[in-house]
Design an enzyme around this catalytic site. Structure first.
Site, PDB file in Angstrom:
ATOM      1  N   TYR A  56     -27.968 -40.772  62.850  1.00 30.59           N
ATOM      2  CA  TYR A  56     -28.500 -42.131  62.927  1.00 30.59           C
ATOM      3  C   TYR A  56     -27.358 -43.141  62.818  1.00 30.59           C
ATOM      4  O   TYR A  56     -26.412 -42.960  62.038  1.00 30.59           O
ATOM      5  CB  TYR A  56     -29.524 -42.331  61.810  1.00 30.59           C
ATOM      6  CG  TYR A  56     -29.979 -43.754  61.608  1.00 30.59           C
ATOM      7  CD1 TYR A  56     -30.592 -44.457  62.638  1.00 30.59           C
ATOM      8  CD2 TYR A  56     -29.791 -44.386  60.383  1.00 30.59           C
ATOM      9  CE1 TYR A  56     -31.003 -45.766  62.454  1.00 30.59           C
ATOM     10  CE2 TYR A  56     -30.206 -45.696  60.190  1.00 30.59           C
ATOM     11  CZ  TYR A  56     -30.805 -46.372  61.237  1.00 30.59           C
ATOM     12  OH  TYR A  56     -31.210 -47.674  61.049  1.00 30.59           O
ATOM     13  N   ASP A  96     -31.015 -35.203  56.375  1.00 31.44           N
ATOM     14  CA  ASP A  96     -31.989 -36.273  56.612  1.00 31.44           C
ATOM     15  C   ASP A  96     -33.181 -35.659  57.354  1.00 31.44           C
ATOM     16  O   ASP A  96     -33.059 -35.235  58.507  1.00 31.44           O
ATOM     17  CB  ASP A  96     -31.345 -37.384  57.449  1.00 31.44           C
ATOM     18  CG  ASP A  96     -32.236 -38.612  57.579  1.00 31.44           C
ATOM     19  OD1 ASP A  96     -33.470 -38.457  57.504  1.00 31.44           O
ATOM     20  OD2 ASP A  96     -31.694 -39.716  57.778  1.00 31.44           O
ATOM     21  N   ARG A 148     -36.334 -50.780  37.424  1.00 35.17           N
ATOM     22  CA  ARG A 148     -35.167 -50.285  38.148  1.00 35.17           C
ATOM     23  C   ARG A 148     -34.794 -48.879  37.679  1.00 35.17           C
ATOM     24  O   ARG A 148     -34.224 -48.089  38.428  1.00 35.17           O
ATOM     25  CB  ARG A 148     -33.979 -51.248  37.979  1.00 35.17           C
ATOM     26  CG  ARG A 148     -32.702 -50.793  38.682  1.00 35.17           C
ATOM     27  CD  ARG A 148     -31.717 -51.936  38.860  1.00 35.17           C
ATOM     28  NE  ARG A 148     -31.389 -52.599  37.607  1.00 35.17           N
ATOM     29  CZ  ARG A 148     -30.433 -52.188  36.767  1.00 35.17           C
ATOM     30  NH1 ARG A 148     -29.710 -51.113  37.033  1.00 35.17           N
ATOM     31  NH2 ARG A 148     -30.187 -52.875  35.670  1.00 35.17           N
ATOM     32  N   LYS A 193     -40.868 -44.227  57.620  1.00 40.45           N
ATOM     33  CA  LYS A 193     -41.263 -43.557  58.856  1.00 40.45           C
ATOM     34  C   LYS A 193     -42.580 -42.787  58.667  1.00 40.45           C
ATOM     35  O   LYS A 193     -43.573 -43.350  58.258  1.00 40.45           O
ATOM     36  CB  LYS A 193     -40.119 -42.664  59.331  1.00 40.45           C
ATOM     37  CG  LYS A 193     -38.761 -43.357  59.379  1.00 40.45           C
ATOM     38  CD  LYS A 193     -38.735 -44.588  60.259  1.00 40.45           C
ATOM     39  CE  LYS A 193     -37.360 -45.152  60.520  1.00 40.45           C
ATOM     40  NZ  LYS A 193     -36.634 -45.641  59.363  1.00 40.45           N
TER      41      LYS A 193
END
Length: 397
Positions: free
Chosen positions: A108, A181, A55, A206
């Protein structure tokens, strides 16, 4: 090196032996062992030391972070479990109750949702702007509580391209941190840090991974001090990248420039044909002359991207009939994979918006979004053409 070369030669840490593997090793371990307590304590001090717990850092994940920083021209990067993990991680790390965010109106839907949640639960003020005029941003940002400017390189799904150089220069002058973004453009088409952005966010799901088999996100920073400031908050949030997802993304990146060329070539060809079709009321693609962002897109991007949207003359019912009729294209969420996908934004990706907000974002009820893949363009057009005919027949009955 040029970006094509950098994409092929992803970062690969030194290997203990004299040789090294050509592909980045997958280190699927949750924790790492130490010989002494002092070494363990020292390793926990920051994001770049010895690996302690995945993590907090992992060799495969770090290879992805360094690769993305190199592609975007950044000082460093952080990888996340998803694109929304990256966006949420940045917003939660940088905002406090009472702060103001200036956000591009056409963002978005997931970004809209998290901003609305922050506004409701923590009193964050969100001011929407068109993204077309730096003066509009300056008027909204001249406030002591303004902390962030949030933009998208290519807006989903309208294809709007904001005035990146003007807006980012204004943000820097006012001391406002800018977040862009870049998921729809990828570093192949645009590198916002070169235009003055502070943070670039990606959904690595993506185009970066490109094969519809990864869930991931990333943030790339112009200043490494900002990365180090945000890293502890993201560790606490727990939206860390999985090593296997990072490995799959690294596997996809070498072909990114090749794939983006095909995505762009197919998309512009379909956009031009759709614009001439009688069953189509409007086409939204920034590489088409006549698109509101055409001039800005030509200056800021090296291609129009693989995402386009179009409105059918038959409205909502025609749009629904079209997405259910395609055969080469697939009705599915997401974008950026090698296969062509279609969806209906008003009922899926932007379902959080009411009719007024949809209208303000430029999303018509019958709008169809198409993530254009790398199939043969004539096969794609034949599929689109037959689905358009079917949609017209259904709405005329």
């Amino acid at each position: 090196m040029e970006l094509n070369t950098r994409a092929v030669h992803v970062v690969n840490e030194p290997f203990p032996s004299g040789s090294r593997p050509l592909s980045v090793p997958l280190v699927q371990s949750s924790a790492f062992a130490f010989e002494s307590a002092a070494e363990l304590a020292d390793a926990m001090a920051g994001p770049d030391g010895q690996y302690v717990y995945s993590r907090r850092g992992n060799p495969t994940v770090r290879a992805l972070e360094q690769t993305l920083a190199g592609l975007e021209g950044g000082a460093g990067a952080l990888a996340f479990a998803s694109g929304m993990g990256a966006i949420s991680g940045i917003l939660f790390a940088l905002l406090r109750p009472g702060d103001r965010v200036v956000a591009q109106r056409c963002l978005y839907g997931g970004t809209h949702a998290v901003l609305a949640d922050l506004a409701e639960r923590y009193g964050i003020e969100v001011v929407r702007i068109s993204g077309d005029d730096p003066a509009e941003f300056e008027a909204a940002a001249v406030h002591p509580a303004t902390r962030l400017l949030v933009l998208e390189t290519i807006a989903n799904p309208t294809g709007q391209v904001p005035d990146l150089p003007g807006l980012l220069a204004a943000a820097r002058t006012l001391g406002v941190t800018s977040v862009v973004d870049n998921s729809l453009a990828s570093p192949v088409l645009c590198r916002p840090l070169e235009h003055g952005a502070d943070i670039v966010v990606h959904s690595t799901t993506k185009y970066l991974s490109g094969h519809s088999d990864v869930l991931g996100g990333a943030a790339v920073f112009a200043d490494d001090g900002l990365r180090r400031r945000i890293w502890p908050r993201t560790v606490e949030l727990g939206a860390c990248a999985d090593p296997f997802a990072a490995w799959l993304t690294l596997r996809g990146i070498p072909t990114l420039p090749l794939r983006m060329r095909e995505h762009c070539a197919n998309a512009v060809a379909l956009a031009e044909r759709l614009a001439a079709h009688p069953g189509v009321a409007a086409v939204h693609y920034p590489w088409l002359p006549g698109h509101p962002s055409y001039e800005r897109a030509r200056k800021a991007l090296s291609g129009g991207g693989g995402l386009l949207s179009f409105e059918l003359t038959g409205g909502r019912e025609a749009g629904r009939a079209f997405i259910e009729r395609v055969r080469v294209a697939t009705l599915a969420l997401s974008l950026g994979g090698v296969e062509t996908l279609v969806t209906h934004p008003a009922s899926t990706s932007h379902r959080e918006l009411d009719e007024a907000a949809l209208g303000a974002a430029g999303i018509a009820p019958g709008l169809v979004r198409m993530s254009v893949g790398i199939e043969d363009v004539e096969d794609l057009w034949a599929d689109v053409e037959q689905a358009l005919g079917w949609a017209s027949e259904q709405t005329c009955e």
